[in-house]
Write a protein that holds these residues in place. Structure first.
Motif, PDB file in Angstrom:
ATOM      1  N   LEU A   1       0.804  -1.222   0.000  1.00 25.45           N
ATOM      2  CA  LEU A   1       0.000   0.000   0.000  1.00 25.45           C
ATOM      3  C   LEU A   1       0.834   1.268   0.000  1.00 25.45           C
ATOM      4  O   LEU A   1       0.282   2.369  -0.109  1.00 25.45           O
ATOM      5  CB  LEU A   1      -0.927   0.014   1.235  1.00 25.45           C
TER       6      LEU A   1
ATOM      7  N   HIS B   1      -1.655   3.710  -1.788  1.00 24.14           N
ATOM      8  CA  HIS B   1      -2.507   4.354  -0.785  1.00 24.14           C
ATOM      9  C   HIS B   1      -1.708   4.569   0.501  1.00 24.14           C
ATOM     10  O   HIS B   1      -1.895   3.867   1.484  1.00 24.14           O
ATOM     11  CB  HIS B   1      -3.749   3.505  -0.505  1.00 24.14           C
TER      12      HIS B   1
ATOM     13  N   CYS C   1      -3.736   4.981   3.841  1.00 21.54           N
ATOM     14  CA  CYS C   1      -4.648   3.924   4.306  1.00 21.54           C
ATOM     15  C   CYS C   1      -4.580   3.829   5.838  1.00 21.54           C
ATOM     16  O   CYS C   1      -3.521   3.586   6.416  1.00 21.54           O
ATOM     17  CB  CYS C   1      -4.287   2.590   3.670  1.00 21.54           C
TER      18      CYS C   1
ATOM     19  N   ILE D   1      -8.402  -1.348   7.401  1.00 22.15           N
ATOM     20  CA  ILE D   1      -9.129  -2.263   6.500  1.00 22.15           C
ATOM     21  C   ILE D   1     -10.225  -2.903   7.340  1.00 22.15           C
ATOM     22  O   ILE D   1      -9.932  -3.488   8.398  1.00 22.15           O
ATOM     23  CB  ILE D   1      -8.203  -3.336   5.913  1.00 22.15           C
TER      24      ILE D   1
ATOM     25  N   ILE E   1      -7.926   6.842   4.323  1.00 20.20           N
ATOM     26  CA  ILE E   1      -8.520   5.913   3.356  1.00 20.20           C
ATOM     27  C   ILE E   1      -8.952   4.661   4.103  1.00 20.20           C
ATOM     28  O   ILE E   1      -8.168   4.057   4.844  1.00 20.20           O
ATOM     29  CB  ILE E   1      -7.535   5.557   2.233  1.00 20.20           C
TER      30      ILE E   1
ATOM     31  N   LEU F   1     -10.329   0.871   3.542  1.00 22.75           N
ATOM     32  CA  LEU F   1     -10.435  -0.196   2.547  1.00 22.75           C
ATOM     33  C   LEU F   1     -11.348  -1.303   3.050  1.00 22.75           C
ATOM     34  O   LEU F   1     -11.448  -1.553   4.258  1.00 22.75           O
ATOM     35  CB  LEU F   1      -9.058  -0.783   2.239  1.00 22.75           C
TER      36      LEU F   1
END
Length: 516
Positions: free
Chosen positions: A314, A318, A321, A324, A407, A409
């Protein structure tokens, strides 16, 4: 003082050289009464001078003259704790004629035997002697024995008495030496048994220096980590009243409950306590770990910390991030609580009529957030399984953790893109393979950007699977006592806290699931 045995029909008395022992009656009232009943003399009560000889015991401490004589033993489990041999006791050679002993002592008997020998030598003739030898050969043998006895009696009568006394002392000394050897052997055996019991008992010594046992019973990687957890929790366990279990055993019992999903009755047998103690200990320890361990091990890391340890998968695509996320479910045995049964039934009917209802209502649903480094950073409270992912995500406090520019995910569309955008963050769906049609244009671009993103959708699944595998209680079904709110001031049930504690313990393990 000459001691004689008090047993009816037993004529043994203390005589030097025989090796017999004479025992006082015990001081313990119960054991003394059992001795009196064994002697079986109606209306008789022993005094300070009453003695019982060793022929009435069966232990293997036999003197040569009395091959069946034993010795008293103070161990209540021993057959010689109470005398049990009451057949006619054999008499010692000096006591086969008790009437003579009442008149003459040993020295007088020897003098009489010597006089008889002199009389026979003076009155008999060779011819008569030969005739007697032919007719009665056994008399010659008896005469030889008497002659030998008389000669030894006339020559060194005093020395013989001294020798008898010394033999008696020597016998006592040998017995003392043997007793010391036996005592040493028993102490050694006792120590070995203690060590064996300690190794088998569920305590510190049972797990110390054995990482495999620690992993099997607690899920933690080694004893050092377990000891660190114990050190962190010990100050908060002072208020727990449990005299049967140590602090370490209370922690171990709780970890075994989470790790192996053992029932309370099973744990009660293993730790030797009542089921109620097990139930109370598990609930108290879960509350302590939830308030102490979870904030220490499950926390939302700073953005700088996330970027510093961001995996290569990542780092280029990203770098912002933050987490998740995904949902997982755990089945339970019956409705969450009796107080909301009506609400639960309404939710069941709503789930049955809903077209998109694909999740069973007999499960608890949780939202979990995992950092790219593989550690759990967020766990929601459990809700009924027919609640939508969007409702769960918006109501569990997850959105409050996000910062502008983060971000989020996920491997599937959780329908929270608008809620995430309201916090200034961005929700993206990572596809399971390149070229797959995703739920948004951002997801398509993410799938096409790098082949390393193939592992992203399975990242959370791998962590969830690891936590459930490490702590089997999370596989369910959850017992009803764990699904009710543990405290009036908290909306978390005991099982909600168990899920959070399991994630916290998983974060302490070396084998976290990094994003590859």
């Amino acid at each position: 003082m000459v001691h004689t045995c008090v047993v009816t029909g037993c004529r043994n008395r203390r005589t030097p050289g025989t090796g017999l022992s004479f025992y006082r009656f015990p001081r313990d009232p119960d054991r003394k009464q059992r001795w009196i009943e064994a002697v079986n003399r109606e209306g008789w009560i022993p005094n300070d001078g009453s003695r019982l000889c060793s022929t009435h015991f069966i232990s293997d401490f036999s003197p040569p003259v009395f091959p069946h004589a034993g010795k008293q033993v103070k161990n209540p489990r021993s057959p010689d704790y109470v005398p049990s041999v009451f057949t006619t006791a054999p008499l010692s050679p000096e006591m086969k004629e008790p009437g003579a002993l009442e008149i003459l002592d040993k020295q007088e008997d020897r003098v009489e035997a010597a006089n008889a020998l002199l009389f026979l030598q003076g009155q008999g003739s060779a011819a008569v002697g030969e005739r007697l030898q032919e007719e009665h050969p056994e008399e010659k043998e008896q005469e030889a024995i008497v002659e030998e006895s008389a000669s030894s009696s006339l020559s060194t009568d005093d020395e013989d008495d001294d020798e008898s006394v010394s033999d008696s002392k020597k016998g006592k000394f040998d017995a003392a030496v043997n007793f010391e050897d036996i005592l040493k052997a028993l102490k050694k055996e006792n120590q070995a048994l203690r060590e064996s019991v300690e190794k088998m008992s569920l305590s510190e010594n049972f797990l110390r220096n054995d990482a495999e046992k620690v992993k099997f019973y607690t899920g933690l990687p080694n004893y050092f980590v377990l000891e660190t957890v114990m050190w962190l929790l010990a100050p908060h366990m002072d208020g727990m009243k449990n005299v049967r279990l140590s602090k370490f055993q209370q922690l171990l019992l709780t970890l075994m409950r989470l790790r192996l999903d053992l029932r309370n009755q099973d744990l009660a047998y293993r730790f030797g306590v009542k089921v109620g103690i097990v139930t109370r200990t598990v609930h108290q320890m879960v509350n302590i770990m939830s308030s102490t361990l979870v904030p220490t091990a499950v926390f939302w890391p700073s953005r700088a910390e996330l970027r510093k340890n961001l995996p290569a998968a990542l780092r280029t695509s990203h770098p912002d991030c933050a987490v998740i996320i995904d949902c997982f479910t755990v089945p339970f045995e019956e409705p969450v609580s009796r107080g909301n049964q009506q609400q639960h039934q309404q939710q069941q009917r709503a789930a049955a009529t809903s077209q998109g209802a694909g999740t069973s209502h007999n499960v608890l649903k949780y939202l979990i957030g995992v950092a790219p480094q593989g550690v759990v950073t967020f766990v929601s409270r459990g809700v009924l399984g027919n609640v939508s992912d969007k409702t769960l995500a918006e109501g569990c406090g997850f959105l409050c953790k996000l910062l502008p520019g983060d971000i989020v995910l996920a491997s599937r569309n959780l329908d929270i893109a608008d809620s995430v955008a309201a916090r200034g963050a961005l929700f993206k769906i990572a596809c399971s393979y390149q070229g797959e049609t995703c739920g948004s244009s951002e997801g398509s671009q993410l799938a096409d950007s790098s082949s390393e993103m193939v592992s992203v959708p399975r990242h959370v699944e791998r962590v969830i699977s690891m936590v459930k595998r490490r702590y089997a209680m999370l596989t369910g079904p959850v017992e009803s006592p764990f699904t009710t709110a543990s405290e009036r001031t908290s909306n978390l049930s005991t099982f909600d806290k168990i899920v959070q504690v399991a994630c916290a313990l998983n974060n302490l393990c070396i084998s976290a699931a990094p994003l590859e």
